[in-house]
Design an enzyme around this catalytic site. Structure first.
Site, PDB file in Angstrom:
ATOM      1  N   SER A   1       0.854  -1.197   0.000  1.00  0.00           N
ATOM      2  CA  SER A   1       0.000   0.000   0.000  1.00  0.00           C
ATOM      3  C   SER A   1       0.882   1.238   0.000  1.00  0.00           C
ATOM      4  CB  SER A   1      -0.884   0.014   1.253  1.00  0.00           C
ATOM      5  OG  SER A   1      -1.513   1.274   1.390  1.00  0.00           O
TER       6      SER A   1
ATOM      7  N   TYR B   1      -1.679  -0.233  10.270  1.00  0.00           N
ATOM      8  CA  TYR B   1      -1.853  -0.721   8.891  1.00  0.00           C
ATOM      9  C   TYR B   1      -0.611  -0.390   8.062  1.00  0.00           C
ATOM     10  CZ  TYR B   1      -3.650  -1.037   4.113  1.00  0.00           C
ATOM     11  OH  TYR B   1      -3.820  -1.353   2.786  1.00  0.00           O
TER      12      TYR B   1
END
Ligand code: NAP
Length: 254
Positions: A138, A151
Site C-alpha cells: 500500500s 496498517y
C-alpha cells in the site's frame, strides 16, 4: 498425483473480493489454474464455477492457517508457480482507540501470513528453479498515513520483506513483484468501518490494480497504482523534511 494443468498454478489470497477477485479472473483468462483463497465460501464457489479454479478457504488470522493453506494449495496440482499475497484488511482512527485484538489481527493477516506463505511455498519454487511471488502492499506503507499507523507498519514490513527477498533470491529463477495501490474502489473501506473521504488520490477500479498484479508476476518490479504515486515516494526519499512538512500541511490521512 493430480493432473497437471497446461498453464501455471497461481494462488491468489483474498480472491473472494476486490483486487484479488479481479486478479483471479485475469489469471484464469490468461490460462492459469487459479487457487482461490478467501473466507467467504459462497463467493469463492461462484468464482470457482466461473473461472474453473479451486476454492480454498482459510482465516489467515488463525495461528498456523497460512502454512496449512500453502500445504492444501500445493496438493491441488502438485505445485504453486505464482503466489499473489493480496489478502488484507485496514483499520483507521487514533491509535489509542485501536483494540489490542484488532492490532493482532492486522499484523497476523497483513504481515505474518504473507511471510509464512512465502516461507512455506519457496522451497518448491527453488527446487523447480522458477517461481513468482507478488505482494500487494500500500502507498500507506511507503509514505506513512495519519490514523493508519499499524496498517502502514504492516505494509511497510511487507515491503522490506519483499526487497530483502529479492536480493536473497537473485539468480535462483524465483523473483518478487510488488504492487503498491493508492486508493482502490473495493469493499476495503466499508469493511474497516471508515469511509475514504479525500479527493486525492482518486479511487481507481479494482481491475486496474489487478492488471498491475499480472504485470508484477510477468516482470517483477514495483508497480504503483496509479503510476504517479511514485512521485510523492521519490520526494519523500530525496527530501524527507520537505515531504513531511507538505504532508502535515495538506493532510496525510485517508
Ligand atoms: N482498496 C484500497 O484502496 C487498497 C489500497 C491499498 C492497498 N490495498 C490492499 O489490497 C489488498 C486487497 O484489498 P481490497 O481492496 O481488494 O479489499 P477487499 O475487497 O476488502 O478484499 C480483501 C480480501 O482479503 C480477504 N481477507 C480479509 N481478512 C482475511 C482473513 N482474516 N483471512 C483470510 N482472508 C482475509 C478477504 O476475504 P473474505 O472477503 O472472504 O473475508 C478479501 O478477499 C489488501 O491487502 C489491502 O490492504 C487496498
Amino acid at each position: 498425483m493430480p493432473a497437471r494443468p497446461a498453464g501455471p498454478t497461481v494462488l491468489v489470497t483474498g480472491a473472494s473480493s476486490g483486487i484479488g477477485e479481479a486478479a483471479a479472473r485475469r489469471f484464469a483468462a490468461a490460462g492459469a489454474h487459479v487457487l482461490l483463497h478467501g473466507r467467504d465460501r459462497a463467493r469463492l464457489a461462484a468464482l470457482a464455477a466461473e473461472t474453473g479454479g479451486t476454492p480454498l478457504d482459510a482465516d489467515l488470522a488463525e495461528p498456523g492457517a497460512a502454512a496449512g493453506l500453502a500445504e492444501r494449495a500445493t496438493a491441488v496440482t502438485g505445485r504453486v508457480d505464482v503466489l499473489v499475497s493480496n489478502a488484507g484488511l485496514g483499520w483507521a482512527g487514533p491509535l489509542p482507540d485501536l483494540p489490542g485484538a484488532e492490532l493482532e489481527r492486522l499484523v497476523a493477516v497483513n504481515l505474518t501470513a504473507p511471510l509464512e506463505l512465502t516461507r512455506t511455498l519457496l522451497p518448491g519454487m527453488l527446487a523447480r528453479g522458477q517461481g513468482r511471488i507478488v505482494f500487494v502492499t500500500s502507498i500507506a506503507g511507503r509514505t506513512g498515513v495519519a490514523g493508519e499507523a499499524v496498517y502502514a507498519a504492516t505494509k511497510s514490513g511487507l515491503d522490506a520483506f519483499a526487497d530483502s527477498l529479492r536480493y536473497e533470491l537473485h539468480g535462483t529463477g524465483v523473483d518478487v513483484g510488488v504492487v503498491v495501490p493508492g486508493v482502490v474502489r473495493t469493499a476495503f473501506f466499508d469493511r474497516r468501518g471508515t469511509p475514504y473521504t479525500r479527493t486525492t488520490p482518486r479511487p481507481v477500479p479494482a481491475d486496474r490494480a489487478a492488471a498491475a498484479v499480472l504485470r508484477a508476476a510477468a516482470r517483477p518490479g514495483d508497480y504503483y497504482v496509479p503510476r504517479w504515486l511514485r512521485l510523492p515516494v521519490a520526494l519523500r526519499g530525496a527530501v524527507p523534511g520537505v515531504y513531511r512538512a507538505l504532508a502535515t500541511k495538506f493532510g496525510a490521512s485517508s
